[in-house]
Design an enzyme around this catalytic site. Structure first.
Site, PDB file in Angstrom:
ATOM      1  N   LYS A  39      -4.339  10.166  10.982  1.00 37.77           N
ATOM      2  CA  LYS A  39      -4.756   9.576   9.708  1.00 37.77           C
ATOM      3  C   LYS A  39      -6.177   9.961   9.335  1.00 37.77           C
ATOM      4  O   LYS A  39      -6.452  10.353   8.210  1.00 37.77           O
ATOM      5  CB  LYS A  39      -4.712   8.047   9.824  1.00 37.77           C
ATOM      6  CG  LYS A  39      -3.430   7.435   9.364  1.00 37.77           C
ATOM      7  CD  LYS A  39      -3.544   5.922   9.377  1.00 37.77           C
ATOM      8  CE  LYS A  39      -2.169   5.305   9.184  1.00 37.77           C
ATOM      9  NZ  LYS A  39      -2.165   3.868   9.341  1.00 37.77           N
ATOM     10  N   ARG A  68       7.053  18.955   7.066  1.00 35.49           N
ATOM     11  CA  ARG A  68       8.448  19.301   7.353  1.00 35.49           C
ATOM     12  C   ARG A  68       9.241  19.259   6.058  1.00 35.49           C
ATOM     13  O   ARG A  68       8.723  18.846   5.024  1.00 35.49           O
ATOM     14  CB  ARG A  68       9.037  18.265   8.311  1.00 35.49           C
ATOM     15  CG  ARG A  68       8.848  16.861   7.753  1.00 35.49           C
ATOM     16  CD  ARG A  68       9.579  15.808   8.520  1.00 35.49           C
ATOM     17  NE  ARG A  68       9.003  14.494   8.305  1.00 35.49           N
ATOM     18  CZ  ARG A  68       9.231  13.716   7.260  1.00 35.49           C
ATOM     19  NH1 ARG A  68      10.035  14.124   6.307  1.00 35.49           N
ATOM     20  NH2 ARG A  68       8.660  12.528   7.142  1.00 35.49           N
ATOM     21  N   HIS A 124       8.562   0.137   4.084  1.00 38.59           N
ATOM     22  CA  HIS A 124       7.987   1.481   4.103  1.00 38.59           C
ATOM     23  C   HIS A 124       9.023   2.582   4.299  1.00 38.59           C
ATOM     24  O   HIS A 124       8.686   3.726   4.562  1.00 38.59           O
ATOM     25  CB  HIS A 124       6.882   1.607   5.163  1.00 38.59           C
ATOM     26  CG  HIS A 124       5.783   0.615   4.957  1.00 38.59           C
ATOM     27  ND1 HIS A 124       4.879   0.729   3.934  1.00 38.59           N
ATOM     28  CD2 HIS A 124       5.472  -0.519   5.614  1.00 38.59           C
ATOM     29  CE1 HIS A 124       4.048  -0.301   3.986  1.00 38.59           C
ATOM     30  NE2 HIS A 124       4.376  -1.077   4.985  1.00 38.59           N
ATOM     31  N   GLU A 170     -10.798   0.316   2.933  1.00 41.09           N
ATOM     32  CA  GLU A 170     -10.347   1.119   1.798  1.00 41.09           C
ATOM     33  C   GLU A 170     -10.127   0.200   0.612  1.00 41.09           C
ATOM     34  O   GLU A 170      -9.820  -0.975   0.781  1.00 41.09           O
ATOM     35  CB  GLU A 170      -8.983   1.744   2.118  1.00 41.09           C
ATOM     36  CG  GLU A 170      -9.022   3.146   2.620  1.00 41.09           C
ATOM     37  CD  GLU A 170      -7.615   3.688   2.859  1.00 41.09           C
ATOM     38  OE1 GLU A 170      -7.532   4.669   3.593  1.00 41.09           O
ATOM     39  OE2 GLU A 170      -6.627   3.145   2.328  1.00 41.09           O
TER      40      GLU A 170
END
Lengths: 135, 490
Positions: free
Chosen positions: B116, B294, B235, B200
């Site tokens: 991340k 991918r 998610h 954030e």
């Protein structure tokens, strides 16, 4: 109603001019009938099965915890004689990378533990039996 | 061109890759675990190699066995699909070392984009917008307060080495920040043995919009429009579409986001197919989320609106061919949407529902594409992701594609196991879904207003009738149990 068997386990039904296509699958003792992607569960009951041994429900003060699907027993959280409250986890079963905790539906005492850690289980297999407190 | 390709995957994606290989006359090699000997991807392959036990860790995740299998059959390249080893930098590096072509980006790009914080730093270097906040850990709550004032509330505190929602705290007001900072650090310490927390800006009601890119080994890279995947449960994407209804209303964003995605990918030294995921707020500000190194599950919606075969381009690029498509060649036509049909009980917490598919009837007709990994009689194993079939539709407009999908779902019959077909039928009929007012919390809100399907009396009558016909002896007593209520009929 006019019915035509069109494929194995598939019927076209005419009620007047109204056409319905029904697909039937057996699921255990039940039949599942599908109309345009929507499934309806049908139970055909045989009165000979009504012999009073309707075990498994809370009415008898006994709760049988069974697997909702095939999987693997990851953890057994209780032992025979243990006291459990409704909502307490009793067994953790893993299927398709998801762990699911089976919970006791009643307050009571663990009477039987059939689940073995690491064992593979089928759907609807009995794992734990809990007896409600008398009174 | 590639000589022979081994597919280090299973299910529908292995089938998808085999189809591209067959169309290109390249021999295909399937690998399979003990429970997948009868799987569709094995049946369709030219060659197949058993690689071990049912558990993924004993088969599809075993790098050594997969490399051995490739050697044994003389494959020169490996397609990793998605999931399993597809984003494993060590596996890509091992292929490189063994002289096998990994059909994907170089291991160095996977490595940089995998973490991340390093991906965030990379995006920043490339000038790709990232959510305002810090890249380094905060030292104390006062530092957090200063940054929160700068970026504006709400903010979110995140564990630096975290994942899975642990060590995350959303904070609405300054007076709550100190306590949230303490909680987040101690939770991070407990979960990851690292109390480091960064901050954030929290993006309210964001859309998930991602950009498909293709890049070759000759410095050419293009973007192929966007996909919107805001319909998510925990998610996990559930419905994907292209184009994004939001971008269609803000057309200047497509090129901006496309160029930002290409810039980030170039910074990482990326090649082959990849996806740059963004969160987009209601004002059209977009922020880099992560890069998926991918082919993605939802790639068919992009193929449908661009008429470009992403898997074939993956193979050509891996073989060293030049990307002959130019950015100006990419145009978008119509609308495409995908439903992921899973073996799961959508009315019972989406629990997986493995087992035998006792009957199967699949839709056809105009604008319908099925990427399936199953067949009638196939026993869906419990060891893997329960994705059965991707149902993809294409039509001229979004409204048309929704109606086409509903029609196709109504033609779909998967018997013997529970699936989420009816969940999609309910969702696609929702007026707010049709209005395309999407955000990543859409499904959670929808569940509370979900309309329950009612069967007509004629259907209930017919259900009884055909059940009785299906069973030879005449039934003595009948009652119908629908999912929503029990109704004794007689």
């Amino acid at each position: 109603m006019n019915e035509a068997k069109v494929e194995s386990m598939v019927w076209s039904l005419l009620d007047g001019h109204r056409q319905l296509e029904a697909r039937v699958d057996r699921e255990g003792e039940d039949y599942v009938v599908a109309f345009r992607g929507r499934k309806l569960r049908v139970q055909l009951e045989d009165p000979r099965a009504w012999n009073g041994s309707g075990a498994g429900k809370q009415s008898s003060g006994i709760a049988k915890i069974t697997t909702p699907m095939p999987g693997k027993v990851v953890r057994v959280l209780v032992e025979v004689g243990a006291e459990v409250k409704a909502g307490d986890g009793v067994v953790v079963v893993e299927a398709m990378k998801m762990q699911n905790e089976m919970k006791s539906p009643i307050d009571g005492i663990v009477k039987q533990v059939a689940a073995v850690e690491g064992a593979t289980v089928n759907g609807n297999q009995m794992l734990v039996v809990i007896e409600a407190h008398a009174g | 061109m590639l000589r022979k390709v081994l597919i280090a995957n299973r299910g529908e994606i292995a089938v998808r890759v085999i189809r591209a290989l067959r169309e290109m006359n390249i021999p295909s090699v399937a690998v399979f675990s003990d429970v997948d000997r009868h799987a569709l991807h094995v049946r369709m392959a030219d060659e197949a190699v058993g690689i071990g036990g049912a558990a993924s860790a004993d088969s599809y995740l075993r790098m050594d066995k997969i490399i051995d299998a490739a050697r044994k059959v003389g494959a020169d390249s490996i397609h990793p699909g998605y999931g399993f080893l597809s984003e494993n930098a060590a596996f890509a590096a091992l292929c490189e070392k063994e002289g096998l072509i990994f059909i994907g980006p170089p291991s160095s790009a996977i490595e940089q984009l995998g973490s991340k914080t390093s991906a965030r730093q990379l995006a920043k270097r490339a000038g790709t917008p990232i959510p305002p906040g810090t890249e380094e850990a905060l030292n104390n709550a006062n530092e957090a307060k200063a940054i929160a004032r700068e970026v504006g509330y709400p903010v979110i505190l995140k564990a630096a080495s975290g994942g899975g929602g642990k060590g995350m705290r959303r904070v609405e007001r300054e007076e709550d920040l100190e306590a949230a900072f303490r909680d987040a650090s101690s939770e991070a310490e407990r979960s990851f043995r690292d109390s480091a927390v960064y901050i954030e800006k929290f993006i309210v009601r964001p859309r998930h919009i991602e950009i498909q890119i293709l890049g070759d080994h000759h410095g050419n890279m293009i973007y192929l429009g966007e996909r919107e995947c805001s319909i998510q449960r925990r998610h996990q994407k559930v419905v994907e579409e292209a184009p994004s209804p939001f971008i269609v209303n803000h057309p200047e964003l497509r090129a901006k986001m496309g160029e930002a995605a290409v810039a980030a990918a170039k910074e990482a030294g990326y090649t082959n197919a990849g996806t740059c995921e963004f969160l987009v707020d209601i004002h059209g500000n977009f922020y880099f989320l992560e890069m998926n190194t991918r082919l993605q599950v939802e790639h068919p919606v992009t193929e449908s609106i661009t008429s470009i075969d992403l898997v074939k381009w993956q193979l050509r690029i891996a073989a060293g061919e030049k990307l002959t498509l130019k950015q100006e060649d990419i145009s978008i036509r119509g609308w495409s949407m995908e439903c992921r049909l899973y073996a799961e009980d959508a009315d019972n917490g989406f629990l997986p529902s493995p087992g035998e598919i006792t009957s199967l009837s699949l839709p056809g007709g105009p604008g319908v594409r099925l990427d399936s990994g199953v067949y009638p009689g196939w026993k869906v194993p419990l060891e893997y992701d329960p994705l059965l079939i991707k149902l993809v539709a294409w039509a001229e407009t979004r409204e048309d594609v929704v109606h086409r999908l509903i029609r196709a779902l109504e033609e779909t019959h998967i018997g013997g196991i529970r699936t989420n077909v009816e969940f999609f039928l309910d969702l696609l009929a929702d007026t707010e879904f049709l209005a395309a007012d999407l955000h990543t919390g859409f499904l959670d809100e929808w569940f509370t207003r979900r309309k329950k399907h009612e069967f007509t009396p004629a259907e209930i009558e017919a259900a009884k009738r055909v059940s009785a016909l299906a069973r030879r002896p005449k039934p003595q007593q009948v009652h119908v149990k629908s999912k929503w209520k029990e109704l004794p009929l007689r």
